[in-house]
Motif scaffolding. Structure first.
Motif, short mmCIF file in Angstrom:
data_model
loop_
_atom_site.label_atom_id
_atom_site.label_comp_id
_atom_site.label_asym_id
_atom_site.label_seq_id
_atom_site.Cartn_x
_atom_site.Cartn_y
_atom_site.Cartn_z
N VAL A 121 0.84 -1.20 0.00
CA VAL A 121 0.00 0.00 0.00
C VAL A 121 0.87 1.25 0.00
O VAL A 121 0.54 2.25 -0.62
CB VAL A 121 -0.95 0.01 1.22
CG1 VAL A 121 -1.75 1.31 1.27
CG2 VAL A 121 -1.90 -1.18 1.15
N ARG A 177 0.91 2.15 -6.40
CA ARG A 177 -0.25 2.23 -5.49
C ARG A 177 -0.21 3.48 -4.62
O ARG A 177 -1.23 4.17 -4.45
CB ARG A 177 -0.29 0.99 -4.60
CG ARG A 177 -0.63 -0.29 -5.35
CD ARG A 177 -0.76 -1.47 -4.40
NE ARG A 177 -2.00 -1.38 -3.63
CZ ARG A 177 -2.28 -2.16 -2.59
NH1 ARG A 177 -1.38 -3.05 -2.17
NH2 ARG A 177 -3.43 -2.04 -1.94
N LEU A 221 -5.66 1.72 -3.19
CA LEU A 221 -5.34 1.34 -1.82
C LEU A 221 -6.07 0.07 -1.40
O LEU A 221 -5.87 -0.41 -0.27
CB LEU A 221 -5.70 2.49 -0.87
CG LEU A 221 -5.03 3.84 -1.19
CD1 LEU A 221 -5.47 4.89 -0.19
CD2 LEU A 221 -3.52 3.70 -1.21
#
Length: 206
Positions: free
Chosen positions: A36, A152, A182
């Protein structure tokens, strides 16, 4: 001292043509879970690289004295000891990142890349080749995490390593972060895209 062809292949193969994540599909769970943000992905990549390289060296050093019937147990003990050391070092010097990695740091013990390299390579090769194999597989794993985490975090939060890189005027003119980046599903989609690009490029080379 020049490296032999076998040693070079042990290091370079996992970086591209025999990548552990996008070719062998090993270590895929942590690759999806810790991407993430770029910082934890970097730390996880470095941690796995250190652990797999050192584990390969240790197992290669003692391989001739390991009874075959308990070799898996000994390999697990070596990996568990190294993971514990790395985990404690991270908690001491990078506590926030260690908390972000959460259980996935401890689960390096069960990472298929580690056990696969110990069983398939370190048990039958010398220390130098085993070290290069460990580094190659670690770096091969790490660059996939970095690529996925880069995309990301950049598109999902507009930041890299926690610093804002998309300027405010972009948001003022209507740009908005892609919240889907995310979500866990996007990690799988991005890894799929990397596999697609990787196979396309290598097919063209062939």
């Amino acid at each position: 001292m020049a490296l032999s062809k076998k040693t070079k292949e042990a290091f370079l193969g996992p970086l591209n043509i025999n990548n552990p994540v996008i070719v062998q599909v090993l270590g895929i769970c942590s690759a999806l879970a810790v991407t993430v943000q770029l910082k934890p992905a970097l730390v996880m990549g470095i941690s796995v690289t250190i652990i797999v390289a050192l584990a390969n060296v240790v197992v290669s050093l003692i391989r001739k004295s390991i009874p075959m019937r308990i070799r898996i147990i000994i390999q697990l003990v070596v990996v568990a000891a190294l993971v514990t050391i790395v985990s404690e070092v991270l908690k001491a010097f990078a506590y926030d990142v260690a908390m972000q990695l959460s259980v996935y740091l401890g689960l390096i013990i069960t990472n298929c890349i580690l056990m696969g390299r110990l069983e398939a390579f370190a048990m039958t090769n010398n220390v130098k080749d085993s070290l290069m194999d460990g580094l190659g597989n670690g770096f091969g794993y790490a660059w996939i995490l970095v690529v996925v985490a880069f995309v990301r975090e950049l598109l999902g939060a507009g930041t890299l390593l926690g610093y804002q890189v998309i300027p405010d005027w972009c948001y003022e003119h209507g740009y908005s972060n892609c919240g889907m980046m995310l979500m866990p599903a996007m990690a799988l989609i991005l890894v799929g895209c990397v596999i697609w690009v990787h196979r396309t490029v290598n097919e063209e080379k062939k």
